[in-house]
Design a protein around this motif. Structure first.
Motif, PDB file in Angstrom:
ATOM      1  N   PHE A 364       0.837  -1.191   0.000  1.00 23.01           N
ATOM      2  CA  PHE A 364       0.000   0.000   0.000  1.00 23.01           C
ATOM      3  C   PHE A 364       0.876   1.246   0.000  1.00 23.01           C
ATOM      4  CE2 PHE A 364       0.738  -1.291   4.353  1.00 23.01           C
ATOM      5  CZ  PHE A 364       1.012  -0.124   5.041  1.00 23.01           C
ATOM      6  N   SER A 365       0.265   2.371  -0.304  1.00 26.27           N
ATOM      7  CA  SER A 365       0.952   3.670  -0.289  1.00 26.27           C
ATOM      8  C   SER A 365       0.688   4.363   1.040  1.00 26.27           C
ATOM      9  CB  SER A 365       0.457   4.548  -1.440  1.00 26.27           C
ATOM     10  OG  SER A 365       0.696   3.930  -2.676  1.00 26.27           O
ATOM     11  N   LYS A 366       1.684   5.111   1.496  1.00 30.54           N
ATOM     12  CA  LYS A 366       1.529   5.783   2.781  1.00 30.54           C
ATOM     13  C   LYS A 366       2.364   7.058   2.810  1.00 30.54           C
ATOM     14  CE  LYS A 366       3.012   3.682   6.627  1.00 30.54           C
ATOM     15  NZ  LYS A 366       3.878   4.506   7.506  1.00 30.54           N
ATOM     16  N   VAL A 367       1.847   8.058   3.492  1.00 27.20           N
ATOM     17  CA  VAL A 367       2.587   9.293   3.755  1.00 27.20           C
ATOM     18  C   VAL A 367       2.901   9.325   5.239  1.00 27.20           C
ATOM     19  CG1 VAL A 367       2.576  11.812   3.662  1.00 27.20           C
ATOM     20  CG2 VAL A 367       1.419  10.493   1.867  1.00 27.20           C
ATOM     21  N   GLU A 368       4.192   9.416   5.563  1.00 27.44           N
ATOM     22  CA  GLU A 368       4.663   9.313   6.946  1.00 27.44           C
ATOM     23  C   GLU A 368       5.415  10.572   7.350  1.00 27.44           C
ATOM     24  OE1 GLU A 368       5.403   6.812  10.507  1.00 27.44           O
ATOM     25  OE2 GLU A 368       3.992   6.749   8.815  1.00 27.44           O
ATOM     26  N   MET A 369       5.155  11.043   8.555  1.00 25.39           N
ATOM     27  CA  MET A 369       5.904  12.176   9.116  1.00 25.39           C
ATOM     28  C   MET A 369       6.985  11.657  10.061  1.00 25.39           C
ATOM     29  SD  MET A 369       2.777  14.868   9.880  1.00 25.39           S
ATOM     30  CE  MET A 369       1.751  13.680  10.752  1.00 25.39           C
ATOM     31  N   PHE A 370       8.122  12.347  10.089  1.00 28.25           N
ATOM     32  CA  PHE A 370       9.227  11.941  10.954  1.00 28.25           C
ATOM     33  C   PHE A 370       9.948  13.194  11.433  1.00 28.25           C
ATOM     34  CE2 PHE A 370      13.243  10.104  12.271  1.00 28.25           C
ATOM     35  CZ  PHE A 370      12.906   8.831  12.701  1.00 28.25           C
ATOM     36  N   VAL A 371      10.253  13.240  12.733  1.00 29.51           N
ATOM     37  CA  VAL A 371      10.892  14.414  13.339  1.00 29.51           C
ATOM     38  C   VAL A 371      12.117  13.989  14.134  1.00 29.51           C
ATOM     39  CG1 VAL A 371      10.607  16.317  14.995  1.00 29.51           C
ATOM     40  CG2 VAL A 371       8.710  15.689  13.471  1.00 29.51           C
ATOM     41  N   LEU A 372      13.207  14.737  13.985  1.00 31.55           N
ATOM     42  CA  LEU A 372      14.380  14.611  14.843  1.00 31.55           C
ATOM     43  C   LEU A 372      14.528  15.941  15.563  1.00 31.55           C
ATOM     44  CD1 LEU A 372      15.206  13.402  11.741  1.00 31.55           C
ATOM     45  CD2 LEU A 372      17.014  12.394  13.139  1.00 31.55           C
ATOM     46  N   CYS A 373      14.627  15.918  16.889  1.00 31.94           N
ATOM     47  CA  CYS A 373      14.632  17.162  17.653  1.00 31.94           C
ATOM     48  C   CYS A 373      15.471  17.034  18.911  1.00 31.94           C
ATOM     49  CB  CYS A 373      13.198  17.555  18.014  1.00 31.94           C
ATOM     50  SG  CYS A 373      12.389  16.423  19.171  1.00 31.94           S
ATOM     51  N   ARG A 374      15.607  18.154  19.626  1.00 31.42           N
ATOM     52  CA  ARG A 374      16.291  18.139  20.920  1.00 31.42           C
ATOM     53  C   ARG A 374      15.408  17.417  21.953  1.00 31.42           C
ATOM     54  NH1 ARG A 374      17.693  24.148  22.410  1.00 31.42           N
ATOM     55  NH2 ARG A 374      15.466  24.319  22.006  1.00 31.42           N
ATOM     56  N   PRO A 375      16.035  16.798  22.958  1.00 27.99           N
ATOM     57  CA  PRO A 375      15.252  16.021  23.934  1.00 27.99           C
ATOM     58  C   PRO A 375      14.131  16.808  24.607  1.00 27.99           C
ATOM     59  CG  PRO A 375      17.579  15.515  24.162  1.00 27.99           C
ATOM     60  CD  PRO A 375      17.492  16.637  23.168  1.00 27.99           C
ATOM     61  N   GLU A 376      14.399  18.060  24.945  1.00 32.72           N
ATOM     62  CA  GLU A 376      13.387  18.835  25.664  1.00 32.72           C
ATOM     63  C   GLU A 376      12.206  19.236  24.789  1.00 32.72           C
ATOM     64  OE1 GLU A 376      16.815  21.733  24.634  1.00 32.72           O
ATOM     65  OE2 GLU A 376      16.540  19.619  25.207  1.00 32.72           O
ATOM     66  N   GLU A 377      12.298  18.992  23.482  1.00 32.29           N
ATOM     67  CA  GLU A 377      11.229  19.402  22.581  1.00 32.29           C
ATOM     68  C   GLU A 377      10.339  18.253  22.119  1.00 32.29           C
ATOM     69  OE1 GLU A 377      13.469  23.099  20.284  1.00 32.29           O
ATOM     70  OE2 GLU A 377      13.668  21.063  19.474  1.00 32.29           O
ATOM     71  N   SER A 378      10.696  17.021  22.425  1.00 25.64           N
ATOM     72  CA  SER A 378       9.996  15.897  21.797  1.00 25.64           C
ATOM     73  C   SER A 378       8.525  15.798  22.216  1.00 25.64           C
ATOM     74  CB  SER A 378      10.729  14.581  22.069  1.00 25.64           C
ATOM     75  OG  SER A 378      10.740  14.251  23.434  1.00 25.64           O
ATOM     76  N   GLU A 379       8.211  16.121  23.449  1.00 22.46           N
ATOM     77  CA  GLU A 379       6.801  16.032  23.858  1.00 22.46           C
ATOM     78  C   GLU A 379       5.942  17.051  23.116  1.00 22.46           C
ATOM     79  OE1 GLU A 379       5.359  15.109  27.669  1.00 22.46           O
ATOM     80  OE2 GLU A 379       7.327  14.567  28.466  1.00 22.46           O
ATOM     81  N   SER A 380       6.481  18.252  22.901  1.00 20.50           N
ATOM     82  CA  SER A 380       5.700  19.259  22.178  1.00 20.50           C
ATOM     83  C   SER A 380       5.533  18.870  20.710  1.00 20.50           C
ATOM     84  CB  SER A 380       6.360  20.635  22.296  1.00 20.50           C
ATOM     85  OG  SER A 380       7.636  20.642  21.672  1.00 20.50           O
ATOM     86  N   TYR A 381       6.555  18.242  20.122  1.00 19.72           N
ATOM     87  CA  TYR A 381       6.419  17.795  18.731  1.00 19.72           C
ATOM     88  C   TYR A 381       5.475  16.600  18.622  1.00 19.72           C
ATOM     89  CZ  TYR A 381       9.815  21.087  16.962  1.00 19.72           C
ATOM     90  OH  TYR A 381      10.453  22.253  16.599  1.00 19.72           O
ATOM     91  N   CYS A 482      -1.142   9.682   6.207  1.00 18.81           N
ATOM     92  CA  CYS A 482      -2.182   9.083   5.366  1.00 18.81           C
ATOM     93  C   CYS A 482      -1.782   7.679   4.960  1.00 18.81           C
ATOM     94  CB  CYS A 482      -2.423   9.936   4.121  1.00 18.81           C
ATOM     95  SG  CYS A 482      -3.678   9.255   3.009  1.00 18.81           S
ATOM     96  N   ALA A 483      -2.501   6.672   5.451  1.00 20.82           N
ATOM     97  CA  ALA A 483      -2.364   5.301   4.972  1.00 20.82           C
ATOM     98  C   ALA A 483      -3.475   5.105   3.953  1.00 20.82           C
ATOM     99  CB  ALA A 483      -2.490   4.312   6.122  1.00 20.82           C
ATOM    100  N   VAL A 484      -3.114   5.106   2.676  1.00 22.38           N
ATOM    101  CA  VAL A 484      -4.092   5.273   1.596  1.00 22.38           C
ATOM    102  C   VAL A 484      -5.236   4.259   1.612  1.00 22.38           C
ATOM    103  CG1 VAL A 484      -4.398   5.231  -0.910  1.00 22.38           C
ATOM    104  CG2 VAL A 484      -2.536   6.557   0.106  1.00 22.38           C
ATOM    105  N   PRO A 485      -4.983   2.943   1.678  1.00 25.94           N
ATOM    106  CA  PRO A 485      -6.129   2.019   1.586  1.00 25.94           C
ATOM    107  C   PRO A 485      -7.178   2.240   2.664  1.00 25.94           C
ATOM    108  CG  PRO A 485      -4.063   0.849   1.270  1.00 25.94           C
ATOM    109  CD  PRO A 485      -3.708   2.218   1.742  1.00 25.94           C
ATOM    110  N   ARG A 486      -6.742   2.485   3.887  1.00 25.79           N
ATOM    111  CA  ARG A 486      -7.720   2.666   4.968  1.00 25.79           C
ATOM    112  C   ARG A 486      -8.464   3.997   4.832  1.00 25.79           C
ATOM    113  NH1 ARG A 486      -5.305  -0.414  10.334  1.00 25.79           N
ATOM    114  NH2 ARG A 486      -4.757  -2.328   9.212  1.00 25.79           N
TER     115      ARG A 486
END
Length: 523
Positions: A364-381, A482-486
């Motif tokens: 299936f096709s999928k659109v995925e988000m991925f973030v790399l950040c400082r430790p103190e920012e991960s909860e807000s992201y 977005c997971a396209v089939p679903r």
């Protein structure tokens, strides 16, 4: 066994579903690796190797992620050298063993903490002994630099020889057990956010409920019936060509897939995400480093026969590897990616009405988000990612609920995970369409992704001291946009009309050439 096909001198390398016999201690070839990799599944646990009964000596481990030689086997003691090493803080684990033990229990992990601690203590003791022998060997070498009687020199030569041989044997055994310690410790799951509900799937809590189920006023069809009547996909032909759980999209369904992908990408890019397309074959070691252990009979991964590569189950894996073994500048953070890829999953064990049609498929096709950040920012992201998901689904008019997933349902990498389940009226239930996970430094310690904090220029450093701030591991997060089939399942079933047509949601129409309605084909 895989089968190679030859066409005009070209060899097509075949896929193999890798599995391990229950009696195996470790895997000796990359192709023998299997993977449980299914963010849509509620049972994504790490499968650890069986315990080694042999008692060996241990050497100290490096504090940084180290790339090691390919897998090797010792026939005498059955210890396998790991392909890579995570930067595991063994001292922290020892000093916080009660916290780690409770976390292992809460996450239903089969990691063996007692064995890890036992091996670590042996490592410390044997490392001390190795250092003592090295000091003795150096002392003997220094004595031999002076003027000595022949007999005294001969005694020192013999003593030095014995020390060298003993030290070599000790260091060899030490290396083998160090590898065992690393393999055992890499089975320990990530820590758990203090607000995560404790328990299994039933303990997950609802964070948000959006919209209400539509009142149709006519008999509701599921997406399979709608797709057949509207000539949108063909499962029968795909089964003949590729096997079960494959499909052809046809006509407006093709346009709908493209519209979903392009609309999602455009919306997420507005939030400052860099678009990517990714490789769809990755090395098995990268899959492991992202926290999905390629072991176990119930594999979700398609492996490539005769290589160490496999097809991806999510773009999280190749995007996670894009900065592998890198030291980033703090000014580069955060790095926010939105990646389009095809995904491939065996869906082993998936069967029944709840998984039929487009709900659970092999490709299936999928659109995925991925973030790399400082430790103190991960909860807000993490909050930012789930809000992006919710805004996308609300814009499409879906009725959904967001869950704070319970500890036993997190899988190995996630520190905290939010799932989104949308109402699918044709299936008569909620179905998972997205998840957003904060993995803190679990993946970055395995992938070797660090950053160097920016600091004001200090006073002149002391002689021999560096002026650079020490590096830290980034935090990583991932979320399905977005997971396209679903999404197609949701849209067809929620926007169906009594006459059999399906309305196209407003946001997607511009991406479908202005099409507003999918209507039955004239015969």
């Amino acid at each position: 066994m895989g089968l190679q096909c030859h066409f005009g001198g070209t060899t097509i390398q075949t896929l193999k579903l890798a599995a391990i016999p229950a009696s195996s201690r470790f895997i000796l070839k990359p192709i023998s690796k299997t993977l449980v990799l299914n963010p849509f599944s509620r049972h994504n646990y790490v499968i650890c190797p069986q315990r080694n009964p042999f008692k060996l000596l241990v050497r100290a481990l490096s504090a940084t992620a180290v790339q090691t030689a390919p897998i090797t086997e010792s026939l005498d003691n059955k210890v396998v050298k790991p392909q890579w090493k995570a930067a595991i803080d063994f001292k922290w684990i020892r000093d916080n063993k009660d916290v780690v033990a409770l976390n292992i229990k809460n996450r239903n992990s089969n990691a063996n903490l007692e064995l890890v601690l036992e091996l670590y203590e042996k490592m410390l003791a044997v490392q001390k002994e190795v250092e003592r022998l090295r000091a003795e060997r150096n002392a003997v070498a220094n004595k031999m630099k002076g003027k000595l009687e022949i007999s005294e020199r001969q005694e020192l030569i013999e003593e030095g020889k014995n020390l060298k041989e003993g030290l070599a044997t000790l260091e060899e055994d030490l290396v083998k057990l160090t590898d065992e310690l690393q393999l055992e410790a890499q089975c320990i799951p990530n820590l758990t956010h203090p607000l995560v509900p404790i328990g299994g799937e039933e303990s997950s809590t609802v964070r948000k409920m959006a919209g209400t189920p539509r009142d149709f006023g006519f008999p509701v069809k599921d997406h399979l019936q709608l797709g057949k009547e509207l000539d949108l996909f063909d499962f029968d032909a795909a089964a003949e060509v590729s096997g079960s759980k494959f499909y052809y999209l046809k006509n407006e369904a093709v346009m709908l897939e493209m519209a979903l992908v392009n609309w999602t990408l455009s919306e997420v890019m507005k939030k400052g995400f860099t678009p990517l397309t990714t490789p769809e074959l990755v090395r098995s070691s990268v899959v492991e480093k992202c926290g999905f252990q390629p072991r176990g009979d119930n594999t979700q991964v398609y492996s490539i026969e005769g290589s160490d590569q496999c097809l991806i189950g999510t773009a999280e894996i190749p995007v996670g590897g894009i900065h592998m073994d890198a030291i980033l500048a703090e000014t580069q953070l955060p790095l926010k990616y939105v990646a389009f890829s095809h995904c491939f999953r065996t869906e082993a064990g998936a069967a029944g009405m709840a998984t039929r049609g487009l709900y659970r498929v092999h490709q299936f096709s999928k659109v995925e988000m991925f973030v790399l950040c400082r430790p103190e920012e991960s909860e807000s992201y993490h909050e930012e990612l789930i809000k992006i998901e919710e805004d996308l689904f609300s814009a499409l008019g879906l009725h959904y609920k967001t869950l704070d997933m319970a500890s036993g349902d997190l899988g190995a990498p996630a520190y905290r995970k939010f799932d989104v389940e949308a109402w699918m009226p044709g299936l008569g239930r909620y179905g998972e369409i997205s998840s957003a996970s904060n993995c803190i430094d679990y993946q970055s310690r395995r992938l070797g992704i660090r950053y160097r904090p920016s600091e004001p220029t200090p006073a002149p450093p002391k002689k021999g001291k560096g002026s650079l701030a020490p590096t830290q591991f980034v935090h990583t997060l991932n979320a399905t946009a977005c997971a396209v089939p679903r999404m197609i399942v949701c849209l067809l079933e929620n926007y169906q009309q009594e006459d059999g047509s399906v309305i196209i949601p407003g946001p997607l129409r511009a991406f479908m050439g202005g099409l507003e309605l999918i209507t039955p084909k004239s015969t």
